[in-house]
Design a protein around this motif. Sequence first.
Motif, mmCIF file in Angstrom:
data_model
loop_
_atom_site.group_PDB
_atom_site.id
_atom_site.type_symbol
_atom_site.label_atom_id
_atom_site.label_comp_id
_atom_site.label_asym_id
_atom_site.label_seq_id
_atom_site.Cartn_x
_atom_site.Cartn_y
_atom_site.Cartn_z
ATOM 1 N N VAL A 32 38.021 -81.187 -19.866
ATOM 2 C CA VAL A 32 37.431 -80.301 -18.858
ATOM 3 C C VAL A 32 35.996 -80.697 -18.544
ATOM 4 C CG1 VAL A 32 36.807 -77.907 -18.342
ATOM 5 C CG2 VAL A 32 38.942 -78.408 -19.536
ATOM 6 N N TRP A 33 35.239 -81.105 -19.565
ATOM 7 C CA TRP A 33 33.821 -81.413 -19.405
ATOM 8 C C TRP A 33 33.525 -82.894 -19.631
ATOM 9 C CZ3 TRP A 33 30.726 -77.796 -17.379
ATOM 10 C CH2 TRP A 33 31.165 -76.468 -17.411
ATOM 11 N N GLY A 34 34.521 -83.725 -19.625
ATOM 12 C CA GLY A 34 34.320 -85.143 -19.860
ATOM 13 C C GLY A 34 35.163 -85.634 -21.020
ATOM 14 N N LYS B 17 30.964 -72.035 -14.295
ATOM 15 C CA LYS B 17 32.252 -72.657 -13.982
ATOM 16 C C LYS B 17 33.384 -71.638 -13.977
ATOM 17 C CE LYS B 17 35.300 -76.419 -15.406
ATOM 18 N NZ LYS B 17 35.036 -77.540 -14.533
ATOM 19 N N TYR B 18 33.344 -70.698 -14.919
ATOM 20 C CA TYR B 18 34.436 -69.751 -15.065
ATOM 21 C C TYR B 18 34.163 -68.387 -14.432
ATOM 22 C CZ TYR B 18 36.622 -73.166 -18.069
ATOM 23 O OH TYR B 18 37.208 -74.313 -18.538
ATOM 24 N N LYS C 179 22.722 -79.219 -21.668
ATOM 25 C CA LYS C 179 23.837 -79.958 -22.238
ATOM 26 C C LYS C 179 23.388 -80.666 -23.512
ATOM 27 C CE LYS C 179 27.073 -83.716 -21.136
ATOM 28 N NZ LYS C 179 27.533 -83.750 -22.474
ATOM 29 N N HIS D 233 26.372 -77.196 -28.610
ATOM 30 C CA HIS D 233 26.070 -76.458 -27.380
ATOM 31 C C HIS D 233 24.688 -75.818 -27.456
ATOM 32 C CE1 HIS D 233 30.217 -76.623 -25.897
ATOM 33 N NE2 HIS D 233 30.593 -76.405 -27.145
ATOM 34 N N GLU E 59 26.295 -73.189 -17.965
ATOM 35 C CA GLU E 59 27.184 -73.954 -17.087
ATOM 36 C C GLU E 59 28.634 -73.500 -17.256
ATOM 37 O OE1 GLU E 59 26.422 -76.117 -14.591
ATOM 38 O OE2 GLU E 59 24.400 -75.411 -15.026
ATOM 39 N N VAL E 60 29.020 -73.218 -18.487
ATOM 40 C CA VAL E 60 30.368 -72.701 -18.747
ATOM 41 C C VAL E 60 30.549 -71.376 -18.009
ATOM 42 C CG1 VAL E 60 31.962 -71.854 -20.521
ATOM 43 C CG2 VAL E 60 30.549 -73.880 -20.978
ATOM 44 N N GLY F 147 28.259 -80.898 -25.933
ATOM 45 C CA GLY F 147 29.087 -80.125 -25.013
ATOM 46 C C GLY F 147 28.225 -79.502 -23.932
ATOM 47 N N PRO F 148 28.867 -78.833 -22.992
ATOM 48 C CA PRO F 148 28.126 -78.244 -21.873
ATOM 49 C C PRO F 148 27.245 -77.080 -22.304
ATOM 50 C CG PRO F 148 30.382 -77.480 -21.853
ATOM 51 C CD PRO F 148 30.303 -78.534 -22.923
#
Length: 102
Positions: free
Chosen positions: A74-76, A52-53, A40, A35, A48-49, A43-44
């Motif tokens: 969740v991310w692919g 998203k949240y 990216k 990360h 971005e995380v 992982g993202p």
Amino acid sequence: MKSLLPVIVAAAAVVSTPAFANLELAQKKNCLACHAVDKKLVGPAYQEVAKKYAGDKTAEAKLTEKVMKGGAGVWGPVPMPANPQVSADEAKTLVKWVLSLK
């Protein structure tokens, strides 16, 4: 010659901030192998995380568990492995930091 004291005090303040400490924890626990804060990698990006949240009241608990136990989908297609080297307190600290990066 100007005094270096203001520069030293300012540098000490930056180094002692929680954000720096949490980045250091992420480095120590090998989070940054997959990360980055702003892009990216495997992982993202942490930003971005956080986006998203944002507003998800269950995000901290969900993501803390995911840091420790791993997860997928969740991310692919690339799964996030479990991180047994990260304690529950460290995972919570990391997740709070990531969620603050909006």
